[in-house]
Write a protein that holds these residues in place. Structure first.
Motif, PDB file in Angstrom:
ATOM      1  N   SER A 239       0.826  -1.208   0.000  1.00 44.29           N
ATOM      2  CA  SER A 239       0.000   0.000   0.000  1.00 44.29           C
ATOM      3  C   SER A 239       0.859   1.256   0.000  1.00 44.29           C
ATOM      4  O   SER A 239       1.905   1.314   0.656  1.00 44.29           O
ATOM      5  CB  SER A 239      -0.903   0.012   1.232  1.00 44.29           C
ATOM      6  N   TRP A 240       0.376   2.278  -0.733  1.00 44.90           N
ATOM      7  CA  TRP A 240       1.020   3.586  -0.730  1.00 44.90           C
ATOM      8  C   TRP A 240       0.135   4.638  -0.060  1.00 44.90           C
ATOM      9  O   TRP A 240       0.275   5.833  -0.287  1.00 44.90           O
ATOM     10  CB  TRP A 240       1.324   4.013  -2.172  1.00 44.90           C
ATOM     11  N   ARG A 241      -0.765   4.157   0.792  1.00 42.91           N
ATOM     12  CA  ARG A 241      -1.720   5.053   1.439  1.00 42.91           C
ATOM     13  C   ARG A 241      -1.032   6.128   2.269  1.00 42.91           C
ATOM     14  O   ARG A 241      -1.546   7.238   2.428  1.00 42.91           O
ATOM     15  CB  ARG A 241      -2.670   4.246   2.328  1.00 42.91           C
ATOM     16  N   GLN A 242       0.144   5.833   2.822  1.00 36.38           N
ATOM     17  CA  GLN A 242       0.809   6.823   3.670  1.00 36.38           C
ATOM     18  C   GLN A 242       1.210   8.070   2.895  1.00 36.38           C
ATOM     19  O   GLN A 242       1.351   9.147   3.477  1.00 36.38           O
ATOM     20  CB  GLN A 242       2.037   6.213   4.369  1.00 36.38           C
ATOM     21  N   TRP A 243       1.399   7.941   1.582  1.00 37.28           N
ATOM     22  CA  TRP A 243       1.765   9.096   0.748  1.00 37.28           C
ATOM     23  C   TRP A 243       0.600   9.589  -0.108  1.00 37.28           C
ATOM     24  O   TRP A 243       0.541  10.765  -0.447  1.00 37.28           O
ATOM     25  CB  TRP A 243       2.924   8.734  -0.182  1.00 37.28           C
ATOM     26  N   GLU A 382       7.085   2.806  -9.240  1.00 42.55           N
ATOM     27  CA  GLU A 382       7.423   3.669  -8.112  1.00 42.55           C
ATOM     28  C   GLU A 382       7.825   5.061  -8.577  1.00 42.55           C
ATOM     29  O   GLU A 382       7.585   6.045  -7.867  1.00 42.55           O
ATOM     30  CB  GLU A 382       8.518   3.021  -7.262  1.00 42.55           C
ATOM     31  N   SER A 383       8.394   5.177  -9.764  1.00 44.03           N
ATOM     32  CA  SER A 383       8.704   6.518 -10.283  1.00 44.03           C
ATOM     33  C   SER A 383       7.414   7.249 -10.644  1.00 44.03           C
ATOM     34  O   SER A 383       7.301   8.466 -10.424  1.00 44.03           O
ATOM     35  CB  SER A 383       9.633   6.429 -11.494  1.00 44.03           C
ATOM     36  N   ALA A 384       6.418   6.529 -11.184  1.00 44.42           N
ATOM     37  CA  ALA A 384       5.112   7.144 -11.451  1.00 44.42           C
ATOM     38  C   ALA A 384       4.452   7.570 -10.147  1.00 44.42           C
ATOM     39  O   ALA A 384       3.873   8.660 -10.046  1.00 44.42           O
ATOM     40  CB  ALA A 384       4.224   6.168 -12.215  1.00 44.42           C
ATOM     41  N   PHE A 387       5.964  10.786  -8.859  1.00 45.69           N
ATOM     42  CA  PHE A 387       5.524  11.974  -9.589  1.00 45.69           C
ATOM     43  C   PHE A 387       4.220  12.502  -8.991  1.00 45.69           C
ATOM     44  O   PHE A 387       4.043  13.711  -8.801  1.00 45.69           O
ATOM     45  CB  PHE A 387       5.344  11.631 -11.061  1.00 45.69           C
ATOM     46  N   LEU A 388       3.298  11.592  -8.672  1.00 45.79           N
ATOM     47  CA  LEU A 388       2.050  12.008  -8.044  1.00 45.79           C
ATOM     48  C   LEU A 388       2.295  12.551  -6.641  1.00 45.79           C
ATOM     49  O   LEU A 388       1.739  13.589  -6.255  1.00 45.79           O
ATOM     50  CB  LEU A 388       1.065  10.835  -7.976  1.00 45.79           C
ATOM     51  N   ILE A 389       3.131  11.855  -5.876  1.00 46.07           N
ATOM     52  CA  ILE A 389       3.427  12.316  -4.518  1.00 46.07           C
ATOM     53  C   ILE A 389       4.038  13.711  -4.547  1.00 46.07           C
ATOM     54  O   ILE A 389       3.725  14.563  -3.702  1.00 46.07           O
ATOM     55  CB  ILE A 389       4.364  11.333  -3.801  1.00 46.07           C
ATOM     56  N   ALA A 390       4.906  13.964  -5.534  1.00 49.06           N
ATOM     57  CA  ALA A 390       5.562  15.273  -5.620  1.00 49.06           C
ATOM     58  C   ALA A 390       4.537  16.392  -5.736  1.00 49.06           C
ATOM     59  O   ALA A 390       4.708  17.473  -5.152  1.00 49.06           O
ATOM     60  CB  ALA A 390       6.514  15.303  -6.812  1.00 49.06           C
ATOM     61  N   GLN A 391       3.462  16.153  -6.469  1.00 48.05           N
ATOM     62  CA  GLN A 391       2.451  17.198  -6.630  1.00 48.05           C
ATOM     63  C   GLN A 391       1.706  17.432  -5.318  1.00 48.05           C
ATOM     64  O   GLN A 391       1.395  18.572  -4.968  1.00 48.05           O
ATOM     65  CB  GLN A 391       1.483  16.828  -7.743  1.00 48.05           C
ATOM     66  N   SER A 408       3.088  17.337   4.949  1.00 49.20           N
ATOM     67  CA  SER A 408       3.973  17.079   6.094  1.00 49.20           C
ATOM     68  C   SER A 408       4.566  15.677   6.088  1.00 49.20           C
ATOM     69  O   SER A 408       5.470  15.387   6.875  1.00 49.20           O
ATOM     70  CB  SER A 408       3.203  17.298   7.397  1.00 49.20           C
ATOM     71  N   ILE A 409       4.064  14.790   5.230  1.00 50.08           N
ATOM     72  CA  ILE A 409       4.550  13.407   5.205  1.00 50.08           C
ATOM     73  C   ILE A 409       5.917  13.356   4.529  1.00 50.08           C
ATOM     74  O   ILE A 409       6.128  13.955   3.480  1.00 50.08           O
ATOM     75  CB  ILE A 409       3.555  12.503   4.448  1.00 50.08           C
ATOM     76  N   ARG A 410       6.853  12.635   5.147  1.00 53.15           N
ATOM     77  CA  ARG A 410       8.169  12.476   4.513  1.00 53.15           C
ATOM     78  C   ARG A 410       8.011  11.654   3.241  1.00 53.15           C
ATOM     79  O   ARG A 410       7.496  10.532   3.264  1.00 53.15           O
ATOM     80  CB  ARG A 410       9.160  11.794   5.454  1.00 53.15           C
ATOM     81  N   PRO A 411       8.455  12.169   2.101  1.00 53.63           N
ATOM     82  CA  PRO A 411       8.307  11.419   0.843  1.00 53.63           C
ATOM     83  C   PRO A 411       9.282  10.258   0.763  1.00 53.63           C
ATOM     84  O   PRO A 411      10.226  10.168   1.574  1.00 53.63           O
ATOM     85  CB  PRO A 411       8.620  12.481  -0.217  1.00 53.63           C
ATOM     86  N   PRO A 412       9.105   9.351  -0.175  1.00 48.06           N
ATOM     87  CA  PRO A 412      10.090   8.292  -0.395  1.00 48.06           C
ATOM     88  C   PRO A 412      11.479   8.886  -0.623  1.00 48.06           C
ATOM     89  O   PRO A 412      11.619   9.991  -1.151  1.00 48.06           O
ATOM     90  CB  PRO A 412       9.575   7.575  -1.649  1.00 48.06           C
ATOM     91  N   ASP A 413      12.506   8.150  -0.243  1.00 46.62           N
ATOM     92  CA  ASP A 413      13.874   8.685  -0.284  1.00 46.62           C
ATOM     93  C   ASP A 413      14.274   9.162  -1.672  1.00 46.62           C
ATOM     94  O   ASP A 413      14.918  10.204  -1.819  1.00 46.62           O
ATOM     95  CB  ASP A 413      14.861   7.624   0.203  1.00 46.62           C
ATOM     96  N   ARG A 414      13.916   8.394  -2.686  1.00 43.77           N
ATOM     97  CA  ARG A 414      14.319   8.765  -4.038  1.00 43.77           C
ATOM     98  C   ARG A 414      13.680  10.082  -4.461  1.00 43.77           C
ATOM     99  O   ARG A 414      14.328  10.921  -5.098  1.00 43.77           O
ATOM    100  CB  ARG A 414      13.946   7.643  -5.020  1.00 43.77           C
ATOM    101  N   LEU A 415      12.426  10.288  -4.079  1.00 46.84           N
ATOM    102  CA  LEU A 415      11.758  11.547  -4.390  1.00 46.84           C
ATOM    103  C   LEU A 415      12.357  12.691  -3.581  1.00 46.84           C
ATOM    104  O   LEU A 415      12.563  13.794  -4.111  1.00 46.84           O
ATOM    105  CB  LEU A 415      10.263  11.426  -4.111  1.00 46.84           C
TER     106      LEU A 415
END
Length: 505
Positions: A239-243, A382-384, A387-391, A408-415
């Motif tokens: 799940s990616w619900r946290q982001w 995960e790159s897609a 991109f959504l998380i960045a917005q 306020s959520i810490r994004p994935p490290d790569r982002l």
């Protein structure tokens, strides 16, 4: 494989994703050695998440159609489709903000200096400049004009790209016709259950008429139901619900007799967003929100009152732990669910199929091929996701609890690394199998209001007057190119009436 041996590829799901797979595999695999069979289920949707009845395709849809021998004008006519030059966003950078993310080139470098570095130099001198003002796709969309790009690489009219807006069920029918033209066929009866072998692999699909269908490889195109990957094989879901906390959506198709514009739009709301996708004579509307932050307004927020209730969708953003597991490959929403904030679903299916063809196995035991497929697929999905998380993470809506929470959520490290590098000096590191290109990332972060703190040294070596002259010439050429385009509605009617050019569908 022995000489003359015929092998079967079984695709579960008579969905958009399933028939895209059938068309691709039937086209690419030698027909004398492989047969491709699609098994329908009792609840086939689009296989992409079922976010309403309209789809938006990125510019990558053009080479996909070309590879299948499909005439684009036929696809447009079959789907009541329209052209897309990009997406307009409102209320994301801040409540009253608006910007446009175009397809194709934005600006032009000056010698060795990247365009966004030139803008950073000017902004630091107090000049207000917008990147999209130097993108021909953005100016054409604003003017409601369209033409396919020029083939003359020296022309400004070659420096943009376009996608398509499509009716999902019309597109499904077109994909099925294409697949059948290339030799794929539907099974005689729908799916009943999966039969497992002694090693835990899928041995066969049992059909409702009692027949069983064994295969070299099984493709799960049953959408988020994942009837093979999850239900039969037990492959887990990350799940990616946290982001990405949105988990509810509502969709409706409404009449719209006006000429469709060559763009879609997405507007941020208090606890989610809504979008519009134009077709000829109709428009798809979608509302997407997080139930943890309350209701989003329902049908009223979609602008419909009374009549047929909008379609309600519950979903969870995330991906399958192993898209290719044993002798089963999951594609579409069976492999990855991403809310359609950006139109990634069709592209992810296209690229998954391209990888599958390249890594196609010779036996059910394909540990080497599946490992490489999973590595590449997970990197891309995960790159897609990023991109959504960045917005979400760079939003500027300070008065809404939902938007404050996602920011306020810490994004994935790569982002986090990408954003930090860009914020420092406009650098944009790219990783293996990134779905979006460097220009897409720069365009998104710039439009969201994240501007580099400094420009690079090369940008500082160019006289400001020369930069301004460069931008003025570019703007003049863009405006001239747009003026030469017809209105989008006029061009679309020409495309609808054009004779087919050797298409398979």
């Amino acid at each position: 494989m022995t000489v003359g041996e015929m092998r079967t590829v079984a695709i579960l799901g008579g969905t958009v994703a399933g028939w895209m797979a059938a068309a691709t595999l039937a086209r690419r695999l030698p027909r004398r050695h492989y047969r491709v069979i699609v098994v329908e289920t009792d609840r086939d949707g689009d296989g992409l998440g079922d976010f309403g009845t309209t789809l938006t395709a990125l510019p990558s849809i053009r080479p996909f159609h070309d590879s299948l021998g499909i005439d684009e004008n036929l696809i447009l006519r079959a789907t009541r489709g329209s052209f897309s030059l990009g997406v307009a966003f409102a209320g994301w950078a801040e409540r009253d903000s608006a910007y446009f993310l175009p397809f194709g080139t934005v600006g032009a470098p000056l010698g060795p200096v990247a365009f966004h570095q030139l803008l950073t130099r000017l902004r630091q001198l107090g000049r207000p400049v917008r990147a999209a003002d130097y993108a021909i796709a953005a100016i054409a969309a604003q003017a409601g004009r369209f033409a396919r790009p020029s083939t003359d690489q020296h022309s400004i009219s070659s420096h943009y790209a376009y996608g398509l807006h499509l009716d999902a069920w019309g597109y499904l029918a077109a994909m099925r016709a294409t697949a059948e033209a290339h030799g794929a066929r539907a099974a005689a009866a729908p799916f009943r259950r999966a039969l497992l072998g002694t090693s835990g692999e899928i041995a066969a699909l049992e059909l409702a008429n009692g027949d069983s269908l064994a295969a070299l490889l099984f493709v799960d195109a049953t959408g988020s139901d994942a009837l093979l990957s999850e239900a039969a094989l037990g492959v887990g879901f990350e799940s990616w619900r946290q982001w990405l906390p949105c988990d509810q959506a509502m969709a409706v198709l409404v009449p719209d007799p006006s000429d469709p514009p060559p763009l879609g739009h997405v507007e941020a709301l208090a606890n989610g967003w809504r979008s519009g996708t134009p077709l000829a004579g109709e428009a798809g509307r979608l509302l997407c929100w997080s139930s943890a932050f309350g209701d989003a307004g329902g049908a009223a927020a979609l602008g419909v009152e009374g009549g047929e209730l909008p379609h309600l969708i519950a979903f969870e953003n995330g991906r399958r732990a192993a898209p290719w597991y044993r002798n089963c490959v999951a594609i579409g929403a069976a492999a990855c669910v991403l809310e359609p904030l950006h139109p990634v679903a069709l592209h992810l299916v296209q690229s998954a199929l391209a990888r599958l063809v390249t890594l196609f196995p010779d036996s059910p035991e394909a540990a080497v091929e599946s490992a490489e497929y999973n590595r590449m697929t997970i990197n891309e999905t995960e790159s897609a996701r990023d991109f959504l998380i960045a917005q979400y993470a760079t939003n500027g809506r300070l008065a809404d609890p939902f938007w404050n929470a996602v920011r306020s959520i810490r994004p994935p490290d790569r982002l986090a690394y990408k954003v930090a590098q860009f914020a420092s000096a406009g650098r944009m590191p790219m990783f293996d199998d990134d779905m979006f290109e460097e220009a897409d990332w720069i365009g998104l972060l710039d439009a969201q209001g994240l501007h580099p703190r400094r420009h690079d040294a090369l940008a500082g070596s160019i006289p400001v007057e020369r930069i301004e002259q460069h931008l003025a010439r570019l703007r003049e050429a863009i405006i001239a190119g747009v003026k030469a385009m017809p209105p989008h509605g006029e061009y679309l009617r020409r495309a609808y009436s054009a004779p087919p050019r050797g298409a398979a569908a």
